[in-house]
Design a protein around this motif. Structure first.
Motif, PDB file in Angstrom:
ATOM      1  N   GLU A  97      51.580  46.935  99.439  1.00 29.96           N
ATOM      2  CA  GLU A  97      52.126  48.078  98.725  1.00 29.96           C
ATOM      3  C   GLU A  97      53.544  48.308  99.225  1.00 29.96           C
ATOM      4  O   GLU A  97      53.790  48.399 100.427  1.00 29.96           O
ATOM      5  CB  GLU A  97      51.261  49.312  98.947  1.00 29.96           C
ATOM      6  CG  GLU A  97      51.631  50.475  98.064  1.00 29.96           C
ATOM      7  CD  GLU A  97      50.623  51.610  98.107  1.00 29.96           C
ATOM      8  OE1 GLU A  97      50.895  52.625  97.445  1.00 29.96           O
ATOM      9  OE2 GLU A  97      49.593  51.485  98.795  1.00 29.96           O
ATOM     10  N   LEU A  98      54.489  48.404  98.308  1.00 25.23           N
ATOM     11  CA  LEU A  98      55.891  48.612  98.670  1.00 25.23           C
ATOM     12  C   LEU A  98      56.175  50.098  98.785  1.00 25.23           C
ATOM     13  O   LEU A  98      55.702  50.887  97.990  1.00 25.23           O
ATOM     14  CB  LEU A  98      56.803  47.977  97.619  1.00 25.23           C
ATOM     15  CG  LEU A  98      56.608  46.481  97.381  1.00 25.23           C
ATOM     16  CD1 LEU A  98      57.461  46.013  96.218  1.00 25.23           C
ATOM     17  CD2 LEU A  98      56.922  45.685  98.639  1.00 25.23           C
ATOM     18  N   VAL A  99      56.966  50.458  99.786  1.00 24.42           N
ATOM     19  CA  VAL A  99      57.327  51.872  99.969  1.00 24.42           C
ATOM     20  C   VAL A  99      58.790  52.105  99.697  1.00 24.42           C
ATOM     21  O   VAL A  99      59.597  51.247  99.674  1.00 24.42           O
ATOM     22  CB  VAL A  99      56.979  52.376 101.389  1.00 24.42           C
ATOM     23  CG1 VAL A  99      55.518  52.665 101.479  1.00 24.42           C
ATOM     24  CG2 VAL A  99      57.411  51.403 102.437  1.00 24.42           C
TER      25      VAL A  99
ATOM     26  N   VAL B 112      44.105  44.694  92.319  1.00 27.81           N
ATOM     27  CA  VAL B 112      44.081  46.067  91.822  1.00 27.81           C
ATOM     28  C   VAL B 112      44.952  46.950  92.715  1.00 27.81           C
ATOM     29  O   VAL B 112      45.202  46.637  93.878  1.00 27.81           O
ATOM     30  CB  VAL B 112      42.648  46.649  91.771  1.00 27.81           C
ATOM     31  CG1 VAL B 112      41.801  45.906  90.740  1.00 27.81           C
ATOM     32  CG2 VAL B 112      41.983  46.635  93.136  1.00 27.81           C
ATOM     33  N   SER B 113      45.376  48.057  92.143  1.00 31.73           N
ATOM     34  CA  SER B 113      46.169  49.036  92.887  1.00 31.73           C
ATOM     35  C   SER B 113      45.250  49.914  93.726  1.00 31.73           C
ATOM     36  O   SER B 113      44.021  49.854  93.605  1.00 31.73           O
ATOM     37  CB  SER B 113      46.945  49.922  91.908  1.00 31.73           C
ATOM     38  OG  SER B 113      46.041  50.741  91.175  1.00 31.73           O
ATOM     39  N   ARG B 114      45.844  50.770  94.519  1.00 32.83           N
ATOM     40  CA  ARG B 114      45.088  51.753  95.298  1.00 32.83           C
ATOM     41  C   ARG B 114      44.207  52.604  94.370  1.00 32.83           C
ATOM     42  O   ARG B 114      43.106  52.981  94.707  1.00 32.83           O
ATOM     43  CB  ARG B 114      46.053  52.632  96.086  1.00 32.83           C
ATOM     44  CG  ARG B 114      45.397  53.615  97.007  1.00 32.83           C
ATOM     45  CD  ARG B 114      46.449  54.459  97.711  1.00 32.83           C
ATOM     46  NE  ARG B 114      47.257  53.661  98.615  1.00 32.83           N
ATOM     47  CZ  ARG B 114      47.174  53.716  99.937  1.00 32.83           C
ATOM     48  NH1 ARG B 114      46.345  54.549 100.502  1.00 32.83           N
ATOM     49  NH2 ARG B 114      47.942  52.954 100.677  1.00 32.83           N
TER      50      ARG B 114
ATOM     51  N   ASP C   9      51.956  50.197  89.161  1.00 34.02           N
ATOM     52  CA  ASP C   9      50.793  50.867  88.603  1.00 34.02           C
ATOM     53  C   ASP C   9      51.279  52.091  87.828  1.00 34.02           C
ATOM     54  O   ASP C   9      51.852  53.005  88.423  1.00 34.02           O
ATOM     55  CB  ASP C   9      49.844  51.290  89.719  1.00 34.02           C
ATOM     56  CG  ASP C   9      48.578  51.947  89.194  1.00 34.02           C
ATOM     57  OD1 ASP C   9      48.438  52.101  87.957  1.00 34.02           O
ATOM     58  OD2 ASP C   9      47.724  52.314  90.010  1.00 34.02           O
ATOM     59  N   PRO C  10      51.076  52.142  86.504  1.00 36.08           N
ATOM     60  CA  PRO C  10      51.551  53.280  85.732  1.00 36.08           C
ATOM     61  C   PRO C  10      50.870  54.603  86.098  1.00 36.08           C
ATOM     62  O   PRO C  10      51.382  55.676  85.805  1.00 36.08           O
ATOM     63  CB  PRO C  10      51.255  52.896  84.282  1.00 36.08           C
ATOM     64  CG  PRO C  10      50.277  51.794  84.345  1.00 36.08           C
ATOM     65  CD  PRO C  10      50.430  51.132  85.677  1.00 36.08           C
ATOM     66  N   PHE C  11      49.743  54.531  86.791  1.00 30.18           N
ATOM     67  CA  PHE C  11      49.036  55.743  87.190  1.00 30.18           C
ATOM     68  C   PHE C  11      49.895  56.626  88.093  1.00 30.18           C
ATOM     69  O   PHE C  11      49.981  57.826  87.918  1.00 30.18           O
ATOM     70  CB  PHE C  11      47.720  55.388  87.886  1.00 30.18           C
ATOM     71  CG  PHE C  11      46.985  56.563  88.466  1.00 30.18           C
ATOM     72  CD1 PHE C  11      46.290  57.435  87.647  1.00 30.18           C
ATOM     73  CD2 PHE C  11      47.001  56.797  89.834  1.00 30.18           C
ATOM     74  CE1 PHE C  11      45.619  58.525  88.169  1.00 30.18           C
ATOM     75  CE2 PHE C  11      46.327  57.879  90.370  1.00 30.18           C
ATOM     76  CZ  PHE C  11      45.636  58.748  89.541  1.00 30.18           C
TER      77      PHE C  11
ATOM     78  N   TYR D 196      40.630  49.014  99.525  1.00 29.20           N
ATOM     79  CA  TYR D 196      40.910  49.202  98.105  1.00 29.20           C
ATOM     80  C   TYR D 196      40.502  48.021  97.234  1.00 29.20           C
ATOM     81  O   TYR D 196      40.891  47.955  96.061  1.00 29.20           O
ATOM     82  CB  TYR D 196      42.381  49.581  97.887  1.00 29.20           C
ATOM     83  CG  TYR D 196      42.764  50.781  98.705  1.00 29.20           C
ATOM     84  CD1 TYR D 196      42.302  52.045  98.374  1.00 29.20           C
ATOM     85  CD2 TYR D 196      43.538  50.649  99.855  1.00 29.20           C
ATOM     86  CE1 TYR D 196      42.609  53.157  99.150  1.00 29.20           C
ATOM     87  CE2 TYR D 196      43.860  51.758 100.643  1.00 29.20           C
ATOM     88  CZ  TYR D 196      43.386  53.003 100.272  1.00 29.20           C
ATOM     89  OH  TYR D 196      43.693  54.091 101.042  1.00 29.20           O
ATOM     90  N   ALA D 197      39.703  47.095  97.760  1.00 31.11           N
ATOM     91  CA  ALA D 197      39.184  46.009  96.925  1.00 31.11           C
ATOM     92  C   ALA D 197      38.250  46.598  95.874  1.00 31.11           C
ATOM     93  O   ALA D 197      37.678  47.678  96.057  1.00 31.11           O
ATOM     94  CB  ALA D 197      38.446  44.987  97.790  1.00 31.11           C
TER      95      ALA D 197
END
Length: 191
Positions: free
Chosen positions: A189-191, A156-158, A173-175, A126-127
């Motif tokens: 990434e937190l789950v 960056v986010s996924r 990430d607001p997406f 995801y870079a």
């Protein structure tokens, strides 16, 4: 009957594997020993191989050559006219086929238009590599890279959105409301 599309102006050598629903457009050439996954798209004037492995869901824009030594995992995006190299010190008069360096693009990374990827490196999951960047060393997962030579300018986010972190080093990430945290100079990434 093929379950993929190849434009009539393109050439596919023998001993090539192409997955279902993959599309290869105008003036492209896929060389022998190449394996391409399902649901991929290759724009006009692409050259792939020989002996290249490409995962599923990969999008390759116009004018990209993917040389032997490059391995691409699933869901990778390659922008228009981006460039791979395969030898560190090329000379027209010295044969260095035995010196090709492996370059690995991990799942979900994106390479911007006109970027250059110097051989022998790994680009993390995801870079995001900015347009025109020159990548000369390994890239961390989720890293945002820009410049010549490229340097990390953020995370960056996924989904590919630039992340802003609060005082606890957490970003949302607001997406998709996914949450991320910097831990030991790595993004998790937190789950």
């Amino acid at each position: 009957m093929h379950t993929y599309f190849i434009h009539e102006s393109s050439y596919i050598d023998e001993n090539v594997s192409i997955g279902e629903k993959t599309r290869i457009w105008h003036f492209s050439h896929i060389l022998s020993g190449t394996a391409i996954g399902a649901n991929c798209s290759f724009g006009q004037n692409c050259v792939v191989g020989p002996n290249v492995t490409i995962g599923n869901g990969v999008k390759v824009q116009n004018n990209v050559s993917i040389y032997e030594g490059v391995e691409i995992e699933d869901d990778v995006f390659l922008g228009p006219s981006m460039v791979f190299t395969n030898v560190i010190n090329p000379r027209a008069f010295v044969v260095r086929r035995e010196e090709f360096k492996k370059t690995l693009l991990k799942r979900g990374c994106s390479i911007g238009a006109n970027a250059t990827i110097v051989c022998g490196i790994t680009i993390g999951e995801y870079a995001l590599i900015g347009s025109g960047a020159v990548i000369t060393r390994n890239v961390k997962p989720y890293a945002l890279m820009a410049g010549v030579p490229a340097r990390q300018i953020g995370w960056v986010s996924r989904a590919g959105n630039t992340l802003d972190f609060n005082h606890d080093n957490i970003a949302v990430d607001p997406f998709d409301n996914s949450r991320y945290q910097i831990d030991d100079d790595q993004l998790k990434e937190l789950v």
